[in-house]
Design a protein around this motif. Structure first.
Motif, PDB file in Angstrom:
ATOM      1  N   THR A   3      -1.634  30.974 -60.787  1.00 20.31           N
ATOM      2  CA  THR A   3      -2.101  30.227 -59.610  1.00 20.31           C
ATOM      3  C   THR A   3      -1.633  30.890 -58.325  1.00 20.31           C
ATOM      4  O   THR A   3      -2.399  31.029 -57.364  1.00 20.31           O
ATOM      5  CB  THR A   3      -1.594  28.777 -59.660  1.00 20.31           C
ATOM      6  OG1 THR A   3      -2.069  28.146 -60.858  1.00 20.31           O
ATOM      7  CG2 THR A   3      -2.076  27.985 -58.452  1.00 20.31           C
ATOM      8  N   TYR A  11      -3.927  32.290 -55.226  1.00 16.72           N
ATOM      9  CA  TYR A  11      -3.991  31.821 -53.833  1.00 16.72           C
ATOM     10  C   TYR A  11      -3.407  32.841 -52.856  1.00 16.72           C
ATOM     11  O   TYR A  11      -3.873  32.928 -51.711  1.00 16.72           O
ATOM     12  CB  TYR A  11      -3.406  30.425 -53.652  1.00 16.72           C
ATOM     13  CG  TYR A  11      -1.909  30.224 -53.786  1.00 16.72           C
ATOM     14  CD1 TYR A  11      -1.020  30.661 -52.796  1.00 16.72           C
ATOM     15  CD2 TYR A  11      -1.380  29.514 -54.864  1.00 16.72           C
ATOM     16  CE1 TYR A  11       0.344  30.428 -52.898  1.00 16.72           C
ATOM     17  CE2 TYR A  11      -0.014  29.274 -54.976  1.00 16.72           C
ATOM     18  CZ  TYR A  11       0.845  29.728 -53.986  1.00 16.72           C
ATOM     19  OH  TYR A  11       2.197  29.492 -54.075  1.00 16.72           O
ATOM     20  N   MET A  41      -5.719  27.346 -50.905  1.00  8.16           N
ATOM     21  CA  MET A  41      -4.731  26.338 -51.306  1.00  8.16           C
ATOM     22  C   MET A  41      -3.321  26.849 -51.071  1.00  8.16           C
ATOM     23  O   MET A  41      -3.098  28.032 -50.820  1.00  8.16           O
ATOM     24  CB  MET A  41      -4.893  25.950 -52.785  1.00  8.16           C
ATOM     25  CG  MET A  41      -4.480  27.030 -53.772  1.00  8.16           C
ATOM     26  SD  MET A  41      -4.162  26.393 -55.451  1.00  8.16           S
ATOM     27  CE  MET A  41      -2.534  25.626 -55.203  1.00  8.16           C
ATOM     28  N   VAL A  47       1.017  25.317 -52.192  1.00  9.83           N
ATOM     29  CA  VAL A  47       1.745  24.335 -52.996  1.00  9.83           C
ATOM     30  C   VAL A  47       2.805  23.652 -52.135  1.00  9.83           C
ATOM     31  O   VAL A  47       3.523  24.307 -51.368  1.00  9.83           O
ATOM     32  CB  VAL A  47       2.402  24.983 -54.236  1.00  9.83           C
ATOM     33  CG1 VAL A  47       1.331  25.450 -55.209  1.00  9.83           C
ATOM     34  CG2 VAL A  47       3.319  26.145 -53.848  1.00  9.83           C
ATOM     35  N   GLY A  98      -3.275  16.018 -53.476  1.00 11.03           N
ATOM     36  CA  GLY A  98      -3.844  17.050 -52.616  1.00 11.03           C
ATOM     37  C   GLY A  98      -3.301  17.081 -51.208  1.00 11.03           C
ATOM     38  O   GLY A  98      -3.954  17.624 -50.313  1.00 11.03           O
ATOM     39  N   ASP A 134      -1.087  18.930 -50.256  1.00  9.79           N
ATOM     40  CA  ASP A 134      -0.844  20.344 -49.967  1.00  9.79           C
ATOM     41  C   ASP A 134      -2.127  21.162 -50.024  1.00  9.79           C
ATOM     42  O   ASP A 134      -2.572  21.723 -49.024  1.00  9.79           O
ATOM     43  CB  ASP A 134       0.213  20.918 -50.914  1.00  9.79           C
ATOM     44  CG  ASP A 134      -0.029  20.531 -52.379  1.00  9.79           C
ATOM     45  OD1 ASP A 134      -1.094  19.972 -52.714  1.00  9.79           O
ATOM     46  OD2 ASP A 134       0.867  20.804 -53.205  1.00  9.79           O
ATOM     47  N   ASP A 135      -2.763  21.227 -51.203  1.00 13.72           N
ATOM     48  CA  ASP A 135      -3.901  22.138 -51.348  1.00 13.72           C
ATOM     49  C   ASP A 135      -5.135  21.691 -50.563  1.00 13.72           C
ATOM     50  O   ASP A 135      -5.851  22.517 -50.006  1.00 13.72           O
ATOM     51  CB  ASP A 135      -4.241  22.373 -52.826  1.00 13.72           C
ATOM     52  CG  ASP A 135      -4.586  21.107 -53.587  1.00 13.72           C
ATOM     53  OD1 ASP A 135      -4.174  20.023 -53.158  1.00 13.72           O
ATOM     54  OD2 ASP A 135      -5.267  21.212 -54.637  1.00 13.72           O
ATOM     55  N   ASN A 146      -6.915  23.812 -47.794  1.00 15.20           N
ATOM     56  CA  ASN A 146      -8.333  24.110 -47.991  1.00 15.20           C
ATOM     57  C   ASN A 146      -9.164  23.729 -46.776  1.00 15.20           C
ATOM     58  O   ASN A 146     -10.131  24.416 -46.429  1.00 15.20           O
ATOM     59  CB  ASN A 146      -8.856  23.386 -49.234  1.00 15.20           C
ATOM     60  CG  ASN A 146     -10.187  23.906 -49.694  1.00 15.20           C
ATOM     61  OD1 ASN A 146     -11.237  23.377 -49.352  1.00 15.20           O
ATOM     62  ND2 ASN A 146     -10.160  24.980 -50.477  1.00 15.20           N
ATOM     63  N   HIS A 195      -3.252  17.707 -60.460  1.00 10.64           N
ATOM     64  CA  HIS A 195      -3.484  18.876 -59.609  1.00 10.64           C
ATOM     65  C   HIS A 195      -4.939  19.344 -59.674  1.00 10.64           C
ATOM     66  O   HIS A 195      -5.570  19.604 -58.644  1.00 10.64           O
ATOM     67  CB  HIS A 195      -2.558  20.016 -60.040  1.00 10.64           C
ATOM     68  CG  HIS A 195      -1.111  19.729 -59.800  1.00 10.64           C
ATOM     69  ND1 HIS A 195      -0.094  20.517 -60.305  1.00 10.64           N
ATOM     70  CD2 HIS A 195      -0.483  18.738 -59.111  1.00 10.64           C
ATOM     71  CE1 HIS A 195       1.073  20.017 -59.939  1.00 10.64           C
ATOM     72  NE2 HIS A 195       0.861  18.939 -59.224  1.00 10.64           N
ATOM     73  N   TYR A 253     -12.645  20.962 -52.904  1.00 11.26           N
ATOM     74  CA  TYR A 253     -12.551  22.232 -52.180  1.00 11.26           C
ATOM     75  C   TYR A 253     -13.894  22.575 -51.539  1.00 11.26           C
ATOM     76  O   TYR A 253     -14.954  22.057 -51.935  1.00 11.26           O
ATOM     77  CB  TYR A 253     -12.162  23.370 -53.128  1.00 11.26           C
ATOM     78  CG  TYR A 253     -10.728  23.352 -53.617  1.00 11.26           C
ATOM     79  CD1 TYR A 253      -9.819  22.365 -53.228  1.00 11.26           C
ATOM     80  CD2 TYR A 253     -10.267  24.326 -54.491  1.00 11.26           C
ATOM     81  CE1 TYR A 253      -8.517  22.369 -53.687  1.00 11.26           C
ATOM     82  CE2 TYR A 253      -8.952  24.333 -54.957  1.00 11.26           C
ATOM     83  CZ  TYR A 253      -8.091  23.349 -54.553  1.00 11.26           C
ATOM     84  OH  TYR A 253      -6.794  23.358 -55.009  1.00 11.26           O
TER      85      TYR A 253
END
Length: 370
Positions: free
Chosen positions: A184, A188, A199, A201, A227, A229-230, A234, A270, A277
Motif C-alpha cells: 500500500t 501511494y 491516499m 494513512v 476515511g 485520512d485517505d 483523495n 479501510h 475515491y
C-alpha cells in the motif's frame, strides 16, 4: 481460437500491465533517495484521537512527548471513551505543559464519528502545521516531527508518511500484515511521485490547518464513518501541493492485529472507503488489482494445461525479476527487506484476502470507528 488461446493472450496482456506499473509507477519511488529538507522549526500541533486507548497511550505517548523539536504541542482527543483514557490523558497533562485535551461527548448527529472528534481537535490546535498519528503508534525516532514537517512550504500543504507495523519473525500473519502495508505504501508513494496522489494513512500524515478548512474539513464525506485520512487526501491532494516523506527518522510503528479475523475486520473498514475515491484513481487501482489476480489465475491454468509453457514460464520470470528488483529497492527505503524473499507466497495470500474482503463488503457493511 480456443479458450486456452484467449487465456494465453490475456496472460500476455496482464504481464504487460504489471510490468507497466512496476517500471513507470513503482520504480519512480523505489529508486529515489529520501529527500532531506531544511528544518524550519515552525510550530506544530501533533493530534492524537483516542477511543478506549488508555493502555496504548501510556505505552506510546512518551515517545511523542520526547520529540526533539523546539515548538510543538500535543492535542489529545478523547472520543467518548468508556475506559480510563481521559484519566490517563489528564495524568500526562499534569506533567507536561504542551499537552491539551479535547474531551468529546457523543451527540446524536455525529454518534461515534471519528471525523467529528478530529474536527474539534483541529479547531482546538494552535498551530498551522498539523501532524497526525494514532494512539497505538509511536515514532521510531526523536526527529519524527522535524522530518515530517520539514517538507511544508508555500506550495506543499500535505505530507504523506509511512506507518509501519512492529515485526514478529515467527508469525506469518505479521509478515502478511506488513507486506500489505508495504504494498500500500509503495502504491501511494509512487502515485504521489508521478503526480497522482490518492491516499495517505492516519498513522503518519501531516497537513496544514489552512488546507483543512479550505476543503471544508470532512464535510464532503462526513457520513462515511471511515476515511478521515485517505478520503481527505483523495479530495484535497494534487500534484503541486503534496510531498512524500520516507526518511528513516520519519517512520511511525504500530502494533499489528493479533488474529486473521481482527485484521480482516480492520481491512474491511479501510477498503470500504475506496469506492469514494476519484474515478481515475479507482480505475487505476482496479486495473492494478485485476491484473494481479488474473496473472496468477491465467498462469496456473496455462501451466496445468502445459499450453506454450515455455513462453508462459519466461513471461512469469520476467514479471518476477522486475517485481523483485523494484520491491527490493522500495523495501530498503521503508526498512522491510525481510519480506522480499516471500513475495510470491505473500502476494497470493493477499490477493485472496482482498478478494474475500471485497465480496464480504458487497454482502454486508463493515463496522467502523470502535
Amino acid at each position: 481460437m480456443t479458450l486456452l488461446d484467449v487465456v494465453y493472450y490475456g496472460f500476455i496482456a496482464v504481464v504487460f500491465i504489471q510490468v507497466f506499473f512496476y517500471i513507470l509507477f513503482f520504480g519512480k519511488f523505489a529508486f529515489m533517495k529520501p529527500i532531506k529538507e531544511s528544518h524550519k522549526n515552525t510550530g506544530v500541533s501533533v493530534i492524537v484521537c483516542a477511543k478506549n486507548e488508555a493502555e496504548n497511550l501510556q505505552d506510546f505517548l512518551p515517545s511523542i512527548i520526547a520529540q526533539n523539536y523546539p515548538n510543538f504541542e500535543i492535542v489529545l482527543i478523547n472520543d467518548a471513551s468508556t475506559d480510563d483514557t481521559l484519566e490517563v490523558m489528564e495524568a500526562f497533562v499534569a506533567q507536561h505543559k504542551n499537552i491539551k485535551i479535547v474531551d468529546v461527548k457523543n451527540i446524536e448527529a455525529f454518534w461515534g464519528n471519528k471525523k467529528y472528534a478530529l474536527t474539534l481537535g483541529i479547531k482546538a490546535s494552535k498551530n498551522e502545521y498539523l501532524l497526525f498519528t494514532d494512539a497505538d503508534c509511536k515514532p521510531l525516532s526523536e526527529y519524527w516531527i522535524r522530518d515530517m514537517c520539514s517538507h511544508f512550504n508555500d506550495d506543499i500543504n500535505i505530507v504523506l508518511g509511512y506507518g509501519a507495523y512492529s515485526k514478529d519473525k515467527k508469525s506469518f500473519l505479521n509478515k502478511l500484515i506488513r507486506f500489505e502495508t508495504l504494498v500500500t505504501a509503495i502504491q501511494y508513494f509512487s502515485f504521489a511521485k508521478v503526480g497522482i496522489p490518492y491516499m495517505g494513512v492516519g498513522r503518519n500524515l501531516a497537513y496544514t490547518k489552512t488546507a483543512f478548512f479550505k476543503a471544508n474539513g470532512f464535510v464532503n464525506h462526513i457520513k462515511v464513518r471511515s476515511g478521515d485520512d485517505d478520503l481527505f487526501v483523495n479530495q484535497t491532494a494534487t500534484k503541486s501541493n503534496t510531498a512524500i516523506c520516507f526518511t528513516e527518522n520519519s517512520f511511525t510503528e504500530s502494533k499489528p492485529k493479533p488474529t486473521f479475523k481482527s485484521w480482516l475486520k480492520q481491512k474491511r473498514r479501510h477498503i470500504s472507503t475506496a469506492k469514494y475515491y476519484k474515478t481515475h484513481h479507482k480505475v487505476l487501482l482496479a486495473l492494478l488489482y485485476c491484473s494481479q489476480l488474473l496473472f496468477w489465475l491465467f498462469a496456473i491454468i496455462l501451466l496445468i494445461a502445459t499450453f506454450k509453457w515455455y513462453i508462459v514460464v519466461g513471461l512469469f520470470l520476467i514479471k518476477f525479476i522486475i517485481q523483485y528488483t523494484v520491491f527490493a529497492a522500495a523495501s530498503k527505503n521503508l526498512g522491510e527487506q525481510d519480506l522480499i524473499i516471500l513475495i510470491p507466497v505473500l502476494e497470493v495470500f493477499l490477493i485472496v484476502a482482498q478478494l474475500t474482503i471485497f465480496i464480504n463488503n458487497l454482502i454486508s457493511k463493515p463496522n467502523y470507528w470502535k
